[in-house]
Motif scaffolding. Structure first.
Motif, PDB file in Angstrom:
ATOM      1  N   ALA A  19      97.352 107.858  80.209  1.00 20.28           N
ATOM      2  CA  ALA A  19      98.387 107.596  81.211  1.00 20.28           C
ATOM      3  C   ALA A  19      97.926 106.501  82.165  1.00 20.28           C
ATOM      4  O   ALA A  19      96.751 106.449  82.550  1.00 20.28           O
ATOM      5  CB  ALA A  19      98.688 108.871  81.986  1.00 20.28           C
ATOM      6  N   PRO A  20      98.817 105.600  82.528  1.00 19.65           N
ATOM      7  CA  PRO A  20      98.421 104.539  83.463  1.00 19.65           C
ATOM      8  C   PRO A  20      98.097 105.107  84.845  1.00 19.65           C
ATOM      9  O   PRO A  20      98.561 106.185  85.218  1.00 19.65           O
ATOM     10  CB  PRO A  20      99.657 103.632  83.506  1.00 19.65           C
ATOM     11  CG  PRO A  20     100.795 104.516  83.112  1.00 19.65           C
ATOM     12  CD  PRO A  20     100.237 105.500  82.135  1.00 19.65           C
ATOM     13  N   VAL A  21      97.292 104.348  85.578  1.00 20.69           N
ATOM     14  CA  VAL A  21      96.901 104.770  86.926  1.00 20.69           C
ATOM     15  C   VAL A  21      97.995 104.383  87.906  1.00 20.69           C
ATOM     16  O   VAL A  21      98.439 103.232  87.937  1.00 20.69           O
ATOM     17  CB  VAL A  21      95.560 104.114  87.331  1.00 20.69           C
ATOM     18  CG1 VAL A  21      95.196 104.485  88.767  1.00 20.69           C
ATOM     19  CG2 VAL A  21      94.458 104.539  86.374  1.00 20.69           C
ATOM     20  N   ARG A  22      98.427 105.335  88.698  1.00 16.27           N
ATOM     21  CA  ARG A  22      99.459 105.081  89.711  1.00 16.27           C
ATOM     22  C   ARG A  22      99.025 105.718  91.024  1.00 16.27           C
ATOM     23  O   ARG A  22      98.650 106.898  91.058  1.00 16.27           O
ATOM     24  CB  ARG A  22     100.816 105.667  89.291  1.00 16.27           C
ATOM     25  CG  ARG A  22     101.449 104.998  88.079  1.00 16.27           C
ATOM     26  CD  ARG A  22     102.848 105.535  87.848  1.00 16.27           C
ATOM     27  NE  ARG A  22     103.494 104.887  86.733  1.00 16.27           N
ATOM     28  CZ  ARG A  22     103.440 105.327  85.480  1.00 16.27           C
ATOM     29  NH1 ARG A  22     102.757 106.423  85.212  1.00 16.27           N
ATOM     30  NH2 ARG A  22     104.055 104.694  84.506  1.00 16.27           N
ATOM     31  N   TRP A  74      96.142 102.568  94.979  1.00 20.44           N
ATOM     32  CA  TRP A  74      95.782 102.279  93.584  1.00 20.44           C
ATOM     33  C   TRP A  74      94.270 102.304  93.401  1.00 20.44           C
ATOM     34  O   TRP A  74      93.768 102.840  92.401  1.00 20.44           O
ATOM     35  CB  TRP A  74      96.331 100.907  93.192  1.00 20.44           C
ATOM     36  CG  TRP A  74      95.922 100.481  91.820  1.00 20.44           C
ATOM     37  CD1 TRP A  74      96.519 100.821  90.643  1.00 20.44           C
ATOM     38  CD2 TRP A  74      94.823  99.625  91.480  1.00 20.44           C
ATOM     39  NE1 TRP A  74      95.858 100.241  89.585  1.00 20.44           N
ATOM     40  CE2 TRP A  74      94.813  99.501  90.071  1.00 20.44           C
ATOM     41  CE3 TRP A  74      93.860  98.963  92.230  1.00 20.44           C
ATOM     42  CZ2 TRP A  74      93.870  98.735  89.408  1.00 20.44           C
ATOM     43  CZ3 TRP A  74      92.919  98.208  91.568  1.00 20.44           C
ATOM     44  CH2 TRP A  74      92.918  98.094  90.179  1.00 20.44           C
ATOM     45  N   VAL A  75      93.525 101.735  94.346  1.00 18.94           N
ATOM     46  CA  VAL A  75      92.059 101.747  94.258  1.00 18.94           C
ATOM     47  C   VAL A  75      91.551 103.181  94.229  1.00 18.94           C
ATOM     48  O   VAL A  75      90.679 103.549  93.430  1.00 18.94           O
ATOM     49  CB  VAL A  75      91.452 100.963  95.442  1.00 18.94           C
ATOM     50  CG1 VAL A  75      89.937 101.199  95.518  1.00 18.94           C
ATOM     51  CG2 VAL A  75      91.744  99.480  95.300  1.00 18.94           C
ATOM     52  N   GLY A  76      92.092 104.023  95.102  1.00 15.82           N
ATOM     53  CA  GLY A  76      91.671 105.419  95.114  1.00 15.82           C
ATOM     54  C   GLY A  76      92.010 106.132  93.822  1.00 15.82           C
ATOM     55  O   GLY A  76      91.213 106.931  93.319  1.00 15.82           O
ATOM     56  N   GLY A 106      82.677  96.664  98.334  1.00 14.09           N
ATOM     57  CA  GLY A 106      82.159  97.345  97.153  1.00 14.09           C
ATOM     58  C   GLY A 106      83.179  98.238  96.488  1.00 14.09           C
ATOM     59  O   GLY A 106      83.209  98.351  95.258  1.00 14.09           O
ATOM     60  N   ILE A 107      84.021  98.895  97.265  1.00 16.10           N
ATOM     61  CA  ILE A 107      84.990  99.832  96.690  1.00 16.10           C
ATOM     62  C   ILE A 107      86.035  99.120  95.829  1.00 16.10           C
ATOM     63  O   ILE A 107      86.240  99.492  94.669  1.00 16.10           O
ATOM     64  CB  ILE A 107      85.647 100.652  97.817  1.00 16.10           C
ATOM     65  CG1 ILE A 107      84.596 101.514  98.508  1.00 16.10           C
ATOM     66  CG2 ILE A 107      86.784 101.509  97.266  1.00 16.10           C
ATOM     67  CD1 ILE A 107      85.125 102.303  99.677  1.00 16.10           C
ATOM     68  N   PRO A 108      86.716  98.078  96.320  1.00 13.19           N
ATOM     69  CA  PRO A 108      87.681  97.390  95.452  1.00 13.19           C
ATOM     70  C   PRO A 108      87.011  96.684  94.281  1.00 13.19           C
ATOM     71  O   PRO A 108      87.610  96.575  93.204  1.00 13.19           O
ATOM     72  CB  PRO A 108      88.378  96.400  96.388  1.00 13.19           C
ATOM     73  CG  PRO A 108      87.490  96.256  97.553  1.00 13.19           C
ATOM     74  CD  PRO A 108      86.785  97.552  97.708  1.00 13.19           C
ATOM     75  N   VAL A 109      85.770  96.183  94.452  1.00 11.57           N
ATOM     76  CA  VAL A 109      85.073  95.542  93.324  1.00 11.57           C
ATOM     77  C   VAL A 109      84.804  96.562  92.233  1.00 11.57           C
ATOM     78  O   VAL A 109      85.008  96.297  91.033  1.00 11.57           O
ATOM     79  CB  VAL A 109      83.764  94.893  93.814  1.00 11.57           C
ATOM     80  CG1 VAL A 109      82.901  94.488  92.631  1.00 11.57           C
ATOM     81  CG2 VAL A 109      84.072  93.673  94.678  1.00 11.57           C
ATOM     82  N   LEU A 110      84.345  97.738  92.623  1.00 12.05           N
ATOM     83  CA  LEU A 110      84.096  98.788  91.632  1.00 12.05           C
ATOM     84  C   LEU A 110      85.381  99.225  90.951  1.00 12.05           C
ATOM     85  O   LEU A 110      85.418  99.442  89.725  1.00 12.05           O
ATOM     86  CB  LEU A 110      83.421  99.974  92.319  1.00 12.05           C
ATOM     87  CG  LEU A 110      82.919 101.100  91.414  1.00 12.05           C
ATOM     88  CD1 LEU A 110      81.920 100.573  90.406  1.00 12.05           C
ATOM     89  CD2 LEU A 110      82.312 102.225  92.247  1.00 12.05           C
ATOM     90  N   SER A 134      90.120 108.617  88.765  1.00 10.21           N
ATOM     91  CA  SER A 134      90.551 108.847  87.376  1.00 10.21           C
ATOM     92  C   SER A 134      89.339 109.067  86.478  1.00 10.21           C
ATOM     93  O   SER A 134      88.457 108.208  86.363  1.00 10.21           O
ATOM     94  CB  SER A 134      91.376 107.661  86.875  1.00 10.21           C
ATOM     95  OG  SER A 134      91.638 107.781  85.491  1.00 10.21           O
ATOM     96  N   GLY A 135      89.298 110.206  85.813  1.00 10.20           N
ATOM     97  CA  GLY A 135      88.233 110.451  84.841  1.00 10.20           C
ATOM     98  C   GLY A 135      88.319 109.523  83.646  1.00 10.20           C
ATOM     99  O   GLY A 135      87.298 109.183  83.036  1.00 10.20           O
ATOM    100  N   VAL A 136      89.542 109.100  83.308  1.00 10.04           N
ATOM    101  CA  VAL A 136      89.724 108.169  82.188  1.00 10.04           C
ATOM    102  C   VAL A 136      89.000 106.853  82.464  1.00 10.04           C
ATOM    103  O   VAL A 136      88.361 106.276  81.576  1.00 10.04           O
ATOM    104  CB  VAL A 136      91.220 107.933  81.933  1.00 10.04           C
ATOM    105  CG1 VAL A 136      91.427 106.849  80.875  1.00 10.04           C
ATOM    106  CG2 VAL A 136      91.895 109.221  81.506  1.00 10.04           C
TER     107      VAL A 136
END
Length: 454
Positions: free
Chosen positions: A115-118, A127-129, A81-85, A134-136
Motif C-alpha cells: 500500500a502506498p504511504v499516505r 508524509w515524512v512521519g 536528518g529526518i527528511p533525508v532519511l 511504515s514497516g514496508v
C-alpha cells in the motif's frame, strides 16, 4: 457410520463430483528428459539474466541506501536528518517497485505492490512521519542491504559455472585457436621450468568436453536454487506485510459473504413470491368462491373445498422444501450424518455416505458442509453421467474434510465460472479450500476443507 444408497458398493479409489464440458489440458510430453532440456529452456535463460542484472542494480541500490542512511542518521542532530532519511526510504521503495517488476518479468513471481504511504493530514511532515513509521519502508531498506552481498555471490557462481561449462563443452571445436594464435598446444593446466601440461590429446579433449557437459547440465539447477533465494527475499521484503494481505483477504471474503447472503435472500423472496404465495392467493380466491356457492350449490362448493385442500398440501410441501433449503431441520437435530444421508437418498445415482466424526463442528461450518455436499451431488445428478458416487466426511486435526466422488465422464473445472467456482468462493470466505481433480474420462474427485471451529 457408513450408509449405502443403491445396489453398488463404493470404490474408494475414485473421487470427485461434477462435470464440465472442457477437458483439462494434458501436460506436454518431451522426448528429452528435464535434465537435458534445462540448459536450453527459456526459464533458465530468464533466471540467468536475472542474476546477471542483480549485480549492477543491487550495487547501485546498496550504495544509495548506505549513503542516504548514513547521511540521514549523521544529520539527525539537525532537522535535515529526518527528511533525508525519509527520502532515502522512499527511494528504496522506488527501487523495490523496479525489483518487483523485474521479478515478474524474469522469475514469473507475481508479488503484490504494498500500500502506498499516505500522511494523515496530507502535508509534507505528515508524509515524512508516515514513511518513517511504515514497516514496508524499512523492509525495503533491509532488502537493499542484504541483497547486495547475495547478488555478488550469485552473480559470481552462476557466471563462472555457465562460462566454464559451455567453454569446456565446446573446447574440441575451438582448441585449434591456441596452436594457431598463441603458439601452444592447448589450454595449459600446469607448467614449470621442467615440463608443462596441455589439453591437446583426443582423450583430454573428450574428458574436458564431458566435464563441460556435466557443468552445463548441472548449472541450470544451481541457478534455480540461487534464484529461489531471490524469490524469498523479494516476496518477504518487498511485498505487502502479512497483516495487510490478511486484511485484504478478509475484506474480499466479507464481500463474498455479503453477496452470497443477498443472493440467498433474493432466491427466498422469489421462491415465496412465485411458489407458496401465488398458491395461497389462488387458494384464498377458491375458498371465496366456495363460500359464495355454499348455499346455492353445495356439491360444487364441496368440490372446490376439496381442491383447496389439495392446494394446501402442495403449499405446505413447497414451504417445507423452502425451509429445508434455508437450513434443514434434520441437520440441526441429528447432525451431518443424517442430513447427508437424506441428500444422498434424493440423488439420481447410488451414493455411499461415510461420516466419521466424534463430535459436531460449529453450526455455521456444519451448514456450509451440508450445502457443499448438496451442490456437488446435484452436479453428479445433472452433469457427471455417473453410475455411482460416494461422500466421505472426517476430521483431520482442526479441519473438517469432505470428499465427494463419482465415476462419471470427468472434465470438471472450478475456474470455468461454473457452480464449482461459486463453491470455491463460499469456502474461501471461511478460510476453506476446494480442490477439484477431474481428468477427462473420469473419475472425478472434489475435496473440500473447512475449519472445524467446534
Amino acid at each position: 457410520m457408513a450408509t449405502a444408497y443403491g445396489p453398488d458398493t463404493r470404490d474408494h479409489q475414485r473421487y470427485g463430483s461434477g462435470s464440465g464440458d472442457q477437458p483439462p489440458v494434458n501436460p506436454a510430453k518431451h522426448f528429452f528428459p528435464a535434465a537435458l532440456r534445462a540448459p536450453f529452456e527459456a526459464r533458465t535463460w530468464r533466471e540467468f539474466g536475472y542474476l546477471m542484472l542483480s549485480l549492477p542494480i543491487s550495487t547501485a541500490l546498496f550504495c544509495f541506501a548506505i549513503t542516504m542512511t548514513s547521511l540521514g542518521i549523521g544529520t539527525l542532530i539537525t532537522f535535515l536528518g529526518i527528511p533525508v532519511l525519509a527520502a532515502g526510504l522512499a527511494m528504496c521503495r522506488g527501487f523495490g517497485a523496479l525489483e518487483r517488476t523485474r521479478a515478474r518479468a524474469l522469475l514469473k513471481l507475481d508479488v503484490a505492490d504494498p500500500a502506498p504511504v499516505r500522511g494523515r493530514t496530507g502535508g509534507l511532515m505528515s508524509w515524512v512521519g508516515a514513511v518513517l513509521k511504515s514497516g514496508v519502508s524499512w523492509r525495503h531498506l533491509l532488502y537493499a542491504l542484504l541483497h547486495f552481498p547475495w547478488a555478488v555471490f550469485a552473480f559470481s557462481v552462476s557466471l563462472t559455472l555457465w562460462a566454464y561449462g559451455w567453454s569446456a563443452l565446446t573446447y574440441p571445436l575451438w582448441h585449434w585457436v591456441f596452436p594457431v594464435y598463441a603458439g601452444i598446444d592447448g589450454i595449459q593446466l600446469y607448467g614449470d621450468r621442467s615440463h608443462t601440461v596441455y589439453l591437446d590429446s583426443p582423450f583430454e579433449l573428450a574428458v574436458t568436453s564431458a566435464v563441460g557437459l556435466f557443468l552445463v547440465v548441472v548449472t541450470p539447477w544451481i541457478i534455480r536454487g540461487l534464484t529461489s533465494v531471490d524469490r524469498l527475499m523479494v516476496l518477504g521484503l518487498l511485498g505487502p506485510s502479512r497483516l495487510a494481505t490478511r486484511v485484504t483477504e478478509l475484506e474480499s471474503d466479507r464481500g463474498v459473504v455479503v453477496d452470497t447472503a443477498a443472493a440467498d435472500l433474493r432466491r427466498i423472496e422469489r421462491d415465496l413470491h412465485d411458489g407458496a404465495q401465488a398458491r395461497l392467493v389462488a387458494l384464498a380466491m377458491g375458498l371465496g368462491l366456495a363460500k359464495e356457492k355454499l348455499t346455492d350449490d353445495p356439491e360444487a362448493a364441496a368440490r372446490m373445498v376439496d381442491e383447496a385442500h389439495g392446494e394446501v398440501k402442495v403449499a405446505l410441501q413447497e414451504l417445507r422444501d423452502l425451509a429445508r433449503g434455508i437450513h434443514p431441520a434434520v441437520l440441526t437435530d441429528r447432525g451431518l450424518d443424517a442430513a447427508l444421508s437424506a441428500i444422498a437418498s434424493r440423488c439420481t445415482v447410488p451414493v455411499d455416505v461415510d461420516v466419521d466424526l466424534d463430535s459436531r463442528p460449529a453450526q455455521a461450518i456444519e451448514g456450509i458442509a451440508y450445502f457443499t455436499v448438496s451442490e456437488l451431488l446435484q452436479n453428479v445428478s445433472k452433469h457427471a453421467g455417473a453410475t455411482r458416487a460416494s461422500v466421505d466426511v472426517w476430521r483431520a486435526s482442526n479441519r473438517l474434510m469432505l470428499q465427494v466422488t463419482d465415476d462419471g465422464r470427468g472434465g470438471a473445472d472450478a475456474t470455468a465460472g461454473s457452480g464449482l467456482a461459486g463453491l470455491t468462493e463460499r469456502l474461501d470466505a471461511v478460510d476453506g479450500i476446494l480442490v477439484v481433480d477431474s481428468p477427462a474420462g473420469g473419475p472425478t474427485k472434489v475435496t473440500a476443507e473447512l475449519p472445524w471451529r467446534g
